[in-house]
Structures are given as structure tokens and as C-alpha cells.
Scaffold this active site. Structure first.
Site, PDB file in Angstrom:
ATOM      1  N   CYS A  55     -17.669 -34.461 -18.591  1.00 13.78           N
ATOM      2  CA  CYS A  55     -18.770 -34.439 -17.629  1.00 13.78           C
ATOM      3  C   CYS A  55     -19.171 -35.850 -17.184  1.00 13.78           C
ATOM      4  O   CYS A  55     -18.863 -36.851 -17.830  1.00 13.78           O
ATOM      5  CB  CYS A  55     -19.974 -33.709 -18.207  1.00 13.78           C
ATOM      6  SG  CYS A  55     -20.806 -34.612 -19.500  1.00 13.78           S
ATOM      7  N   CYS A  57     -22.114 -37.213 -17.229  1.00 16.73           N
ATOM      8  CA  CYS A  57     -23.035 -37.941 -18.107  1.00 16.73           C
ATOM      9  C   CYS A  57     -22.294 -38.563 -19.290  1.00 16.73           C
ATOM     10  O   CYS A  57     -22.776 -39.544 -19.863  1.00 16.73           O
ATOM     11  CB  CYS A  57     -24.203 -37.071 -18.563  1.00 16.73           C
ATOM     12  SG  CYS A  57     -23.800 -35.590 -19.464  1.00 16.73           S
TER      13      CYS A  57
END
Length: 179
Positions: A55, A57
């Protein structure tokens, strides 16, 4: 706990660069449940375990934040990572050792003598800067750890491209602080 052999959700070759970012700062990969047991069973001292993921993040916060935190003068004794969605059984084994927290990826767990003493879950990573993540980890390292850092020389850290992404000034800050 029984672990079914599950195929990776992501092509292992596609995630290789994401794995290498953590390996480049001295973190050892745990790819199987046996690796996890060997690393964490009956472990005395401190161990950092990063649950890596694909992802944004993880790329924009977790990996560069962990890397920066490991430039501190005090770091955990052992540094490990598993990759959620790829090394599924190893990730499940790590998660079975992290009680009182739901599965989260990315995430960072700090173990001391086999017990989780700090957990940085995805909600604490999303929207947080690498510097903020590094600061949170460094505070915990100061409380619980005694190994001498950094995990890699400042010159090595400064040469890593992933810490320079997204307008990050991590490498420049680390080089200036240690240079």
C-alpha cells in the site's frame, strides 16, 4: 495454530523492490513460519518486526519512517520483516504473537523478551509523515532498547532512493546529523 499453504496475493518479483528497501537498512526477512519461530521463540532482548505491504502508506510512511528510526543511536537488538499478502503463513505466524491488536498492514511491533511493548498500527501510519513515524519509534527505542545504532552507516542510508521519495528530506537530514 494451523497455517494453510496459500499462494501469494502479489507476484513475489513485483514486490522485490519493496522488500529490498527494508533489507537495505539491515532488516532480516522472515519468509516462513519456521523463520518466525526461530527468530521470536524464546527471544530475550528486543526485536522489531515490520509487517510490510504494497500500500501507499507503506511506501510513503512506514518503510522510510522505519529506516529513519534505525539511524538512531539506540535501536532494537534484532530487526525483522514479513510481507503481508506474499509470505502469508509467516505473516500469520507473526500476527499470532501479537495479541490484543487486530491484523494490520503495514504495522510495526516492538517486542521485548517475547512480549509486544509497542505497536504502531496502520491507523498510526496512514497520513503520518516518515519523520513522525521515526520519532514515535525512536521514543520507544529509547524506552526499551539498548543496542547501538544506526543499523547501517549514514552514508549507506543517504544513498537509498526510497527515503528520498515524495519530497522527503530524510536522507539529507540523516547525513547532516551524522556527517
Amino acid at each position: 495454530m494451523f497455517f494453510n499453504q496459500q499462494p501469494p496475493a502479489y507476484d513475489p518479483e513485483d514486490v522485490r523492490p519493496m522488500r529490498e528497501e527494508l533489507v537495505a537498512v539491515g532488516i532480516e526477512e522472515l519468509r516462513t513460519p519456521a523463520d518466525v519461530d526461530a527468530a521470536l521463540a524464546n527471544h530475550k532482548g528486543t526485536a522489531l518486526v515490520v509487517v510490510n505491504s504494497v500500500c501507499g502508506c507503506a511506501a510513503g510512511g512506514a518503510r522510510p519512517g522505519v529506516a529513519l528510526a534505525l539511524q538512531n543511536g539506540v535501536i532494537p537488538d534484532k530487526l525483522y520483516t514479513v510481507f503481508a499478502g506474499v509470505d502469508r503463513e509467516a505473516t500469520a505466524k507473526v500476527r499470532s504473537r501479537i495479541t490484543n491488536y487486530p491484523p494490520s498492514s503495514p504495522s510495526v511491533a516492538l517486542f521485548k523478551d517475547g512480549e509486544v511493548v509497542f505497536m504502531l498500527e496502520r491507523w498510526g501510519i496512514e497520513g503520518n509523515s516518515p519523520q513522525g513515524i521515526a520519532q514515535a519509534l525512536a521514543e520507544q527505542f529509547a524506552k526499551h532498547c539498548s543496542a547501538t545504532g544506526p543499523s547501517v552507516p549514514p552514508e549507506t542510508f543517504a544513498s537509498l532512493d526510497f527515503v528520498k521519495m515524495c519530497g522527503s528530506v530524510l536522507a539529507a537530514k540523516a547525513a547532516g546529523r551524522h556527517g
